[in-house]
Every structure is written in structure tokens, then in C-alpha cells.
Scaffold this active site. Structure first.
Site, PDB file in Angstrom:
ATOM      1  N   ASP A   1      44.021  37.957  45.365  1.00  0.00           N
ATOM      2  CA  ASP A   1      42.989  38.200  44.381  1.00  0.00           C
ATOM      3  C   ASP A   1      43.038  39.710  44.150  1.00  0.00           C
ATOM      4  O   ASP A   1      43.536  40.468  44.994  1.00  0.00           O
ATOM      5  CB  ASP A   1      41.600  37.732  44.832  1.00  0.00           C
ATOM      6  CG  ASP A   1      40.678  37.557  43.626  1.00  0.00           C
ATOM      7  OD1 ASP A   1      40.951  38.164  42.579  1.00  0.00           O
ATOM      8  OD2 ASP A   1      39.674  36.832  43.737  1.00  0.00           O
TER       9      ASP A   1
HETATM   10  C1  BGC Z   1      38.716  37.185  40.439  1.00  0.00           C
HETATM   11  C2  BGC Z   1      39.868  36.248  40.158  1.00  0.00           C
HETATM   12  C3  BGC Z   1      40.584  36.683  38.917  1.00  0.00           C
HETATM   13  C4  BGC Z   1      41.037  38.122  39.073  1.00  0.00           C
HETATM   14  C5  BGC Z   1      41.759  38.676  37.872  1.00  0.00           C
HETATM   15  C6  BGC Z   1      39.133  38.634  40.435  1.00  0.00           C
HETATM   16  O1  BGC Z   1      38.036  39.454  40.480  1.00  0.00           O
HETATM   17  O2  BGC Z   1      38.121  36.848  41.661  1.00  0.00           O
HETATM   18  O3  BGC Z   1      39.425  34.925  40.044  1.00  0.00           O
HETATM   19  O4  BGC Z   1      41.653  35.840  38.658  1.00  0.00           O
HETATM   20  O5  BGC Z   1      39.901  38.943  39.306  1.00  0.00           O
HETATM   21  O6  BGC Z   1      40.893  38.822  36.810  1.00  0.00           O
END
Ligand code: BGC
Length: 734
Positions: free
Chosen positions: A266
Site C-alpha cells: 500500500d
Molecule cells: C490506499 C489504497 C490505494 C492507494 C493508492 C492508499 O492510501 O489505502 O487502497 O490503492 O492509496 O491510491
């Protein structure tokens, strides 16, 4: 006769053509070669620096390719219910392109509420086509974290509280996406069941809860769905960050499930070079240089898996085989996507995609209450219709965090209702106002709550029927990423407003938009209640079609609605069980999540898991089984006749639950093990059959550390919901 001389230049040309034909394409560039051969070949041609480079981001949403070898970079996009607008190269600002407006598909709670895997396939394929058209290799979704508490700000992005339902729904979604040559990226692995403190909270739980409740949907995604990538979550699991976790990534994902794809962090989920290298991470994406802590422009070379990693490999502190494994996985991902010459071209925001969104929405809408048969609304009966509530007009595809969307079209409930019932009949009043979307705080509305309420009550008292459209929205501390809800009650004074409306008009249809359960203090007076989730581009049409009866509702709840928050298992053991003490959180509710808790502890829910009404009625006959006892390697089939006993066509979700009568370890009162959605014409009857084997009977023994099915008596319960059991059969497992 003079024979013709073969010209010399033609001879040269032939020789050249021949030489060209013999000059073989490198294996890795040959689309007809098996992927593993291409991976091996490309890897053998790469320098150490090139291999390392692939393991990190080069921009907010892309990671490096190998330009020297013509191996393209990987482009990613959120997910999970639409392809996000383009984001700037090195900051979170919107890039303001003019060709990136997408279809907003229903949020995943709505998809789960359809209880129809065919809807998942339609959905996955359509969103996959949009991702492909937008030139994305990886779609950052779907999310399958289990709904443990209604406080979780991101429940709307997930598939509900039951591991079996989530597993059945996630597999076709992945297959639909990936048949477009786009990788799905299942997230957030694992135990990211709340947003509060998501960046550091350490989750402690039993092996049993892990294997029975929190892992099955991820396992199904990997083993059955054959997903090509997976996203590690922000939180810690048993003391180690989920993005570099020996247990969940090395042992379970890559070991037990034999996952051959890429583990992607993540954004900012990596915290250490050696840990990332050794504990299962493949690609580091990010927000800032150092996890969440420090910020620097164009910091990609400083990422944990960039230069610091290269240094350790060069010095021998880490073996080259370590980066070979990561690079192989990344190459595999690229050959499956960007370098798959057979992938289709995709399409964006088409009529077909909007139709898919509307169909899924219509199948997911749940009719919760209809005591006076106000629904379906016969518009001819009413001269005036009041539509009240901010959600009737609010853009609900915006906000919510990373699942925010820029859409080509969003039909609001008000617009849908006007088209359906006639604009001239409808009067609209806001009723309440939530204020602007802000990522950091809920902004106080500038509109005066009192005057809004009074205006709404006035039009309600003057109208023949009221359609209230409320619920939650995508503001922070509601259905939104980054934080949890603060209260179980509906916000912005909606409860008071509903109570006042109920005093002045008996004909009120409550339509609630949310991805979470909420308190219903007005429920006894509520004759008609519809749970309509977040449906996206076609929301207004789907809602109007169901309210008018053009579509007979057939959704069933994918999670329990407790009466009050403390009725929920996660909220029954004090702060350590939710939200934790800011360092640790112990899942004391263990395997008793959702209906497993309510049923085992005998706590009546407001609305149970699996519940949902129709405009028709279904009558169940007697359940029968093909045998009275089953061997450990055998199967048992149970059947039940289901008849549409009403006057309109409808769909019913027939659910099979298993009860273990006696066990050496605690078992939930019942667990979902099969379901089927069937369509019946008025008067039609079908026999629904389920065949199960011992996998439906077993539990993960914390004592033996393995799946076990104990001999003895079991009851199979067939129902229209987890609490509306229509037939039972008993049998013995030998
Ligand atoms: C989120 C993810 C997301 C990523 C990219 C993160 O803050 O938890 O679900 O895919 O950002 O935007």
C-alpha cells in the site's frame, strides 16, 4: 529462345530476407513463447541495477520497466469501483486530463448485496475494459477485508462480513478484469479492518480467526481467481508490518497458496530495506521516502527497495537470488499485461458499461421494510411527491479517499425520480446539509439546520408521499478512507428530521445510501425502507426503477445491522478489541464476526445478514437430503422446492447454513456454506439443490493447527436469510 537471367540484386534481396528470418526474436519478446520461458530469458539479459530498479515506483502510480530491453513500465490505478482520474507524476494533485472520465460502478458492498457471482463477472469485465482503455496494467482492487465493525470508514469498498460470500463474489470479478490483460490487485492484505490508526496498529488474533474469517477471500482470490497481484496493508500483524510479513506473505501467500504474482505495498507501506527484501514484498509504491514519515520531491531512488537495496545486494548482505525472485514476479506481471499482444483494447464510459453499473445496482438494492405496501410506488395514485434529503442530489462518486472518481455521468436520485415519476409532480427540499468534502475535517454546514428542517417538514406535510434520500456520504469520518466513523447514528440531524417527517406524513419511503450499517431509532414508524448503497453513475435510474417496480428488488444484506453498536462483537470487549490502545489491538471477538456473533450470543439484530424482501413472496417446501450419513470423503446433497407465490416475477437468494451440533472447540451457531440466486415467474416453482463435502463442515483447529471436520451430527439449514430458516435436515458425518 533466350533464357532469362535471374537478376543479381534479386538474389541479394532473397539472401537478406532469409538471414532476417533466421535472426530469431529473443524469447522474451515472443508472445507465443510460454511466460516462464520469457521470464527466464529476460532475467538472464538484465543487469543487477535493472533488476533492482523494477522493484520501486517511478511516479505516484507507475513503477519502472527496463527501457534498454524494451520492457515497459507498469501503470496502476485505483480501484475498486471505477478507474481513478489521472494523478500528477510526483504529487497527489489531479492531472486535469480531459479524457479520463470513467463509469462509476456500484461500490463493492452493493455488488456483494447482489449475491450474484454473474454480476461480479459483468462488473469485473467492464471495469477491466475501462482500465485497459486507460492503459493501466494494474487495477488496485477489489477489496476483500472482512466487515468487522460498522465503524470502519472503508467498509463500502469491501464485500461484507462473511468469508464464504466474499470468496464467491471476488473470484469472477478478478477473472473479468484479468481477461482484459489487466491485473487485479486484491487489497488490503491483511487484517486492515479499520481505518483508525491503520498506519501502525498491530493486530493480534488467533490462528483460527485468521484462517476461518480473515483469509478465505484472499485465498479464493489467489487459488481460484488466480489474481496477478496483491496489495499489502498498512497495519502490523503479530508485530510485523503487513507489507513485509513472514507469516502472511512468505509462509501463507507464497508458500501455502503458491502465489506467483507480485506483492505491491500500500502507498508508503514499506518500512525497512532488509525486511522488505526478505519478507515477501516485490514492488514498493509510495507517498514519501520513508514510509509515512518524511517527504522529499522525486525520492524514488531513496525508497527502501531502490538504492539501499542495491547496496545490500552488492555488498553480499543479501543474496542475488532475492532480487531474481522479485524481478521474475514483476516480469511475469508485465508479460501477462503490458507485453501481452493478444489483449483487447478496452473501452471507456460506454453505454454498455453504464448498463452494467445500473444492472448491478438494481440487483444489489435491498428492500428492508414494506409493511404498508407503499412500494412499488404507483405514480398515478399521487398528485404530489416530496423528495427530501441531501443524498438525493449529492455527488457521491467524489470523496471517500483513493476510490474517488471523475465520472462521465452521474444520475442523481432526484434526477432518476423526476424522469420516472414526472418532474412536475416532484418538490425537492434538502432537509439537512452535511457541508463540503474535506479530507481532513468535516466542515460545518453554512446552511441553517433549523430552516432546512422546517422547509422539508412543510413540503412533506403538503405532499401525498415522501421519498427521503439520506444515509452517510463520502466525507471523512463517514464512508471514507483514512479514519473511522465517530458514531453509529446517522449524522447531520437526520434522525430528528425523519422523526418529524413521520409526524406529518404516513407515506414515507426511506432510501438510505451508505456502505455501512447505522442506528435506526425511527424504525418502528418506518413503513418502507430501502438500502441503496452507493451505486455510482446510474444511481438515480437504478433507484427509480426499483421504487417504481420496474425492477423487483432482490438484494440481500451482506452484513448485519445491529440495533446498537455494543451489540456487535468487536465492540463487546472494550477498547483493546476496537480500536485498540493505539499500539495493539486484540481481536477478542475471534471467529464470532457479524451474524456468527449475533446468532451464537443470541443478540437479535435490527436486520440480519442475508436479509432482503421482494415485491413478490416465496414459499419454501420441505427440505430433503439424499442420505442420512456421509463418509469423510463423501458428499451430501440437500434439496428444497421454492415457489414464487406472488403475482410478479422475482429473484430469491436461497442460502445454506451449516450447524455443527457438537464440537470439541467452539463453533458459531451457523455458517454460510452455499447459496444460489434463482429467478421465478409468478407461480413458478424450482427445486434448489446444494451439494457439499467435508470442507463445508470443517473448522481450523487452534489445538491441532489444521482444518478438521469432527465426526458427529450436523444440521443443514436452508433459509431466506440467516434468521429466516425455512427447512432443516440432519445428517451424520462418519
Ligand atoms: C490506499 C489504497 C490505494 C492507494 C493508492 C492508499 O492510501 O489505502 O487502497 O490503492 O492509496 O491510491
Amino acid at each position: 529462345m533466350k533464357t532469362k537471367q535471374f537478376p543479381f540484386y534479386a538474389l541479394l534481396l532473397l539472401i537478406n530476407i532469409n538471414m532476417f528470418a533466421q535472426q530469431k526474436k529473443p524469447i522474451y519478446l515472443d508472445n507465443n513463447q510460454p511466460i516462464e520461458a520469457r521470464v527466464k530469458d529476460a532475467l538472464s539479459k538484465m543487469t543487477l541495477e535493472e533488476k533492482v530498479k523494477m522493484c520501486t515506483a517511478q511516479s505516484k502510480f507507475s513503477s519502472h520497466g527496463v527501457p534498454r530491453l524494451g520492457i515497459p513500465e507498469i501503470w496502476m490505478s485505483d480501484g475498486p469501483h471505477g478507474v481513478r482520474m489521472e494523478i500528477l507524476w510526483d504529487s497527489w494533485g489531479h492531472a486535469n486530463w480531459t479524457n479520463d472520465s470513467c463509469t462509476a460502478f456500484p461500490a463493492l458492498t452493493c455488488l456483494a448485496a447482489s449475491w450474484n457471482p454473474e454480476m461480479s463477472m459483468l462488473y469485473g469485465n467492464a471495469i477491466g475494459e475501462e482500465a485497459r482503455y486507460r492503459r493501466k496494467e494494474v487495477l488496485l482492487g477489489p477489496g476483500v477485508n472482512i466487515y468487522r465493525t460498522p465503524m470502519n470508514g472503508r467498509n463500502f469498498e469491501y464485500l461484507g462480513e462473511d468469508p464464504y460470500l466474499a470468496s464467491k463474489m471476488v473470484v469472477p470479478y478478478i477473472q473479468g478484469v484479468q481477461q482484459n490483460g489487466v491485473a487485479a490487485c486484491v487489497k488490503h492484505y491483511a487484517l486492515n479492518n479499520q481505518e483508525k490508526w491503520r498506519g501502525h496498529i498491530n493486530v493480534e488474533l488467533s490462528d483460527r480467526a485468521l484462517y476461518e474469517i480473515y483469509l478465505p477471500a484472499f485465498k479464493a482470490a489467489v487459488v481460484e481467481g488466480k489474481v496477478w497481484s496483491i496489495m499489502g496493508s498498512y497495519n502490523k500483524i503479530r508485530g510485523e508490518f503487513a507489507c513485509h510479513n513472514n507469516l502472511t506473505l512468505n509462509k501463507i501467500l507464497k508458500g501455502e497458496w503458491k502465489f506467483d504474482g507480485c506483492v505491491i505495498t500500500d502507498w508508503g507501506g514499506a518500512h525497512d530495506t532488509k525486511e522488505s527484501a526478505l519478507k515477501g514484498l516485490d514492488i514498493e509504491m509510495g507517498t514519501w521516502t520513508n514510509g509515512f514519515t518524511s517527504n522529499k520531491a522525486f525520492a524514488y531512488d531513496d525508497y527502501f527497495l531502490a538504492n539501499p537495496y542495491l547496496k545490500m545486494l552488492k555488498s553480499g548482505e543479501l543474496p542475488i537470488s532475492n532480487v531474481d525472485d522479485k524481478a521474475s514476479r514483476i516480469l511475469r506481471l508485465i508479460f501477462r499485461t503490458a507485453m501481452n499482444q493478444n489483449r483487447p483494447y478496452g473501452s471507456l464510459a460506454t453505454v454498455e458499461h453504464h448498463n452494467v453499473g445500473r444492472t448491478v445496482g438494481e440487483e444489489g438494492i435491498v428492500l428492508l421494510q414494506n409493511t404498508t405496501k407503499l412500494l412499488p410506488i404507483d405514480a398515478n395514485k399521487y398528485k404530489s411527491i416530496a423528495v427530501i434529503g441531501e443524498n438525493a442530489v449529492r455527488k457521491l462518486t467524489e470523496g471517500g479517499g483513493s476510490s474517488e472518481l471523475k465520472v462521465k455521468k452521474e444520475v442523481s436520485p432526484l434526477q432518476g425520480l423526476k424522469e420516472k415519476f414526472g418532474a412536475e409532480k416532484i418538490k425537492f427540499s434538502l432537509g439537512y446539509a452535511s457541508g463540503a468534502v474535506s479530507y481532513d475535517q468535516v466542515l460545518k454546514s453554512k446552511l441553517n439546520a433549523d430552516s432546512l428542517r422546517k422547509a422539508a417538514v412543510k413540503i412533506a406535510s403538503e405532499s401525498d408521499i415522501v421519498i427521503f434520500v439520506g444515509g452517510l456520504n463520502k466525507n471523512t469520518q463517514q464512508d471514507s478512507e483514512g479514519d473511522d466513523r465517530r458514531a453509529y447514528a446517522l449524522p447531520f440531524g437526520q434522525n430528528e428530521l425523519i422523526a418529524e417527517l413521520q409526524k406529518v406524513n404516513k407515506n414515507i419511503v426511506l432510501v438510505m445510501l451508505s456502505g455501512n450499517a447505522y442506528e435506526m431509532p425511527w424504525i418502528k414508524q418506518a413503513t418502507s425502507l430501502v438500502q441503496a448503497w452507493y451505486i455510482g453513475s446510474e444511481a438515480g435510474h437504478a433507484i427509480a426503477n426499483v421504487l417504481a417496480g420496474d425492477v423487483n428488488p432482490s438484494g440481500k444484506l451482506p452484513f448485519t445491522f445491529p440495533v446498537k453498536l455494543t451489540d456487535n462483537g468487536a465492540h463487546s470487549f472494550g477498547a483493546i478489541a476496537y480500536p485498540g490502545d493505539s499500539v495493539n489491538e486484540v481481536y477478542k471477538d475471534d471467529i464470532l464476526v457479524g451474524y456468527r456473533w449475533h446468532d451464537t450470543k443470541k443478540i437479535a439484530p435490527q436486520f440480519p445478514f442475508g436479509y432482503g424482501l421482494s415485491y413478490t413472496t416465496f414459499t419454501y417446501g420441505k427440505a430433503t437430503a439424499d442420505k442420512k450419513s456421509m463418509t469423510a470423503d463423501g458428499k451430501i446433497t440437500v434439496s428444497i422446492p421454492v415457489k414464487n407465490s406472488g403475482v410478479v416475477k422475482g429473484k430469491e437468494v436461497v442460502q445454506l447454513y451449516v450447524n455443527d451440533q457438537k464440537s470439541s472447540e467452539l463453533r458459531p451457531e451457523k455458517e454460510l456454506k452455499a447459496f444460489q440466486k434463482i429467478e421465478l415467474n409468478a407461480g413458478e416453482e424450482k427445486i434448489v439443490s446444494f451439494t457439499i463435502d467435508k470442507t463445508a463442515l470443517q473448522f481450523y483447529s487452534d489445538v491441532k493447527k489444521e482444518w478438521t471436520a469432527e465426526a458427529g451430527k450436523f444440521t443443514l439449514l436452508i433459509g431466506a436469510s440467516s434468521r429466516d430458516i425455512k427447512g432443516k435436515v440432519e445428517f451424520e458425518l462418519q
